[in-house]
Write a protein that holds these residues in place. Structure first.
Motif, PDB file in Angstrom:
ATOM      1  N   UNK A  51       0.812  -1.222   0.000  1.00 43.76           N
ATOM      2  CA  UNK A  51       0.000   0.000   0.000  1.00 43.76           C
ATOM      3  C   UNK A  51       0.839   1.262   0.000  1.00 43.76           C
ATOM      4  N   UNK A  52       2.134   1.143   0.342  1.00 49.19           N
ATOM      5  CA  UNK A  52       3.016   2.318   0.329  1.00 49.19           C
ATOM      6  C   UNK A  52       3.342   2.671  -1.125  1.00 49.19           C
ATOM      7  N   UNK A  53       3.208   3.953  -1.463  1.00 51.70           N
ATOM      8  CA  UNK A  53       3.477   4.402  -2.835  1.00 51.70           C
ATOM      9  C   UNK A  53       4.413   5.598  -2.804  1.00 51.70           C
ATOM     10  N   UNK A  54       5.199   5.753  -3.868  1.00 51.10           N
ATOM     11  CA  UNK A  54       6.134   6.900  -3.927  1.00 51.10           C
ATOM     12  C   UNK A  54       6.503   7.194  -5.368  1.00 51.10           C
ATOM     13  N   UNK A  55       6.818   8.452  -5.665  1.00 53.82           N
ATOM     14  CA  UNK A  55       7.294   8.762  -7.015  1.00 53.82           C
ATOM     15  C   UNK A  55       8.715   8.252  -7.194  1.00 53.82           C
ATOM     16  N   UNK A  56       8.978   7.611  -8.331  1.00 51.04           N
ATOM     17  CA  UNK A  56      10.308   7.046  -8.600  1.00 51.04           C
ATOM     18  C   UNK A  56      10.603   7.197 -10.089  1.00 51.04           C
ATOM     19  N   UNK A  57      11.811   6.815 -10.452  1.00 52.17           N
ATOM     20  CA  UNK A  57      12.113   6.592 -11.868  1.00 52.17           C
ATOM     21  C   UNK A  57      12.651   5.176 -11.982  1.00 52.17           C
ATOM     22  N   UNK A  58      11.928   4.337 -12.732  1.00 53.09           N
ATOM     23  CA  UNK A  58      12.316   2.929 -12.871  1.00 53.09           C
ATOM     24  C   UNK A  58      13.158   2.765 -14.132  1.00 53.09           C
ATOM     25  N   UNK A  59      14.281   2.060 -14.009  1.00 54.35           N
ATOM     26  CA  UNK A  59      15.229   1.890 -15.125  1.00 54.35           C
ATOM     27  C   UNK A  59      15.452   0.411 -15.443  1.00 54.35           C
TER      28      UNK A  59
END
Ligand code: FDA
Length: 393
Positions: A210-218
């Protein structure tokens, strides 16, 4: 039973309905065969019930295919603006959510109804609950054996979609027909799909579901900036769904946890401003608190900021910007939004979707080896390829 159809479309989803209404509006006698009890089930469940029906920024660059040029012609000849005009003619209110993604204000049902109304106006016959047992080709066109009897038409359009979400009616029928008529099928796999974690990576994120966060996935030279969501089985969220199209088990995947800045600059500024604050406290202000604490407990450690020398700070910055995510696999077709791979485009005309091997046979939509990013691109491909075939049959 002989019918006077000009065109039989197998599959009453996004692409099939667009193709049928386009051909019907040209005066062709069209029949759609759908094996479930209603058309457009994936449209109904799409976009969280509001259908992200197109993306105003659609270009060929947002599509994966063994031949990246194949989608260009159809996309150029049926644009998002044309679909938006159709939506507006039907009085459907919509809004842009982000990055050109257009959603219905009210419900995906409006898009299905719009397509059904257009088909009705074009005189298209739609048979739901119709099982297709087999297809043969003779001198006079195609003979389709169905639970309604044997149907004939000189043109046959395969619009049966991909393998994702079998409980919504997905089948491998289109791939079987392609092979039967000598077409290649590029290996298929689940796309736009959550990733699963096992072992230590799963333990690290255990109970953070349920924890969410802005990221950049590579992965593999591609990067997507958006949200990551921790799930009971692993990770999901738009950034992960997007990168899943470019990742396969065994490939490296890393996550930039601070995508909006340079991690080292941020840590240095924090060290200068709050030298007595512990790393865990600093990270809890930059990331979801429970996730930050878990990072510290499972590897980062935590000391007052003043105790980190330059190499130690750089090491933490690197780990924040290249947080390795060791995924074991994907959730597969059960939850995937799309199927990557499909009918080899080498065997199809890019302007009409017609088979180069079998005149009168067409493949459109997701069954073809063209897959879009998340964000309305897959429907735009369904509309564009459906329209291309609908103009040609
Ligand atoms: P689609 O799957 O729509 O239609 C195929 C039809 O053929 C189905 O009705 C099926 O029952 C029928 N069929 C299959 N086998 C048959 C057989 N043997 N005989 C007769 N009929 C048969 N995309 C996007 O752009 N924006 C979004 O918001 C979303 N959201 C989304 C959410 C979820 C949960 C999923 C699973 C997918 C999405 N997508 C999406 C992707 C999008 O739904 C998909 O790319 C299109 O529906 C593909 O259109 P097609 O017409 O090719 O297949």
């Amino acid at each position: 039973m002989t019918t006077p159809d000009d065109v039989i479309v197998i599959g009453g989803g996004a692409a099939g309905l667009m193709c049928a209404m386009t051909a019907g509006a040209r005066g062709r006698r069209v029949r759609v065969l759908e094996h479930t009890n209603r058309c457009g089930k994936k449209i109904l469940m799409s976009g969280g019930g509001r259908c992200n029906f197109t993306n105003t920024g659609t270009t060929p660059a947002q599509f994966l295919s063994a031949n990246p040029h194949f989608c260009k012609s159809a996309l150029a000849r049926y644009t998002p603006a044309q679909f938006i005009a159709l939506v507006e003619r039907h009085g459907i209110a919509y809004h842009e959510k982000e990055l050109g993604q257009l959603f219905c204000d009210a419900s995906s049902r409006q898009i299905v109804q719009m397509l059904l109304d257009e088909n009705a106006a074009a005189g298209v016959r739609i048979d739901t609950g119709c099982e297709v047992q087999g297809v043969e080709r003779g001198d006079d066109g195609f003979r389709v054996s169905t639970s309604l009897g044997t149907l004939h038409a000189p043109s046959l359009v395969i619009a049966t979609g991909g393998l994702s979400i079998p409980r919504m009616g997905a089948t491998g029928f289109g791939f079987d027909i392609a092979r039967q008529f000598g077409h290649g099928v590029v290996a298929t796999r689940a796309g736009l799909v959550p990733l699963t974690l096992t072992g230590k990576p799963a333990d690290v994120l255990a109970d953070l579901s349920g924890v969410a966060m802005p990221v950049e996935a590579h992965a593999n030279g591609m990067a997507f900036r958006n949200f990551l969501l921790i799930t009971h089985r692993g990770v999901s969220g738009p950034a992960i769904l997007q990168i899943s199209n470019y990742w396969q088990p065994g490939d490296a995947l890393h996550i930039d946890l601070l995508p909006d800045g340079d991690a080292l600059d941020i840590l240095r500024a924090q060290q200068a401003a709050r030298p007595a604050a512990e790393l865990r406290t600093v990270l809890a202000d930059l990331l979801p608190k429970r996730f930050a604490q878990r990072l510290c407990e499972t590897g980062f450690g935590s000391r007052p900021m003043r105790q980190y020398d330059a190499p130690a700070l750089r090491d933490i910055a690197t780990r924040l910007q290249r947080w390795p995510l060791v995924a074991s696999g994907t959730e597969g077709y059960r939850t995937a939004e799309v199927t990557l791979g499909g009918v080899d485009t080498n065997g199809l005309s890019s302007s009409t979707m017609q088979s180069r091997l079998v005149p009168g046979l067409y493949f459109i939509g997701e069954v073809v080896d063209v897959t879009g990013w998340l964000g309305g691109y897959n429907f735009q491909w369904a509309w564009a390829s459906g329209h291309a075939a609908g103009m040609a049959v």
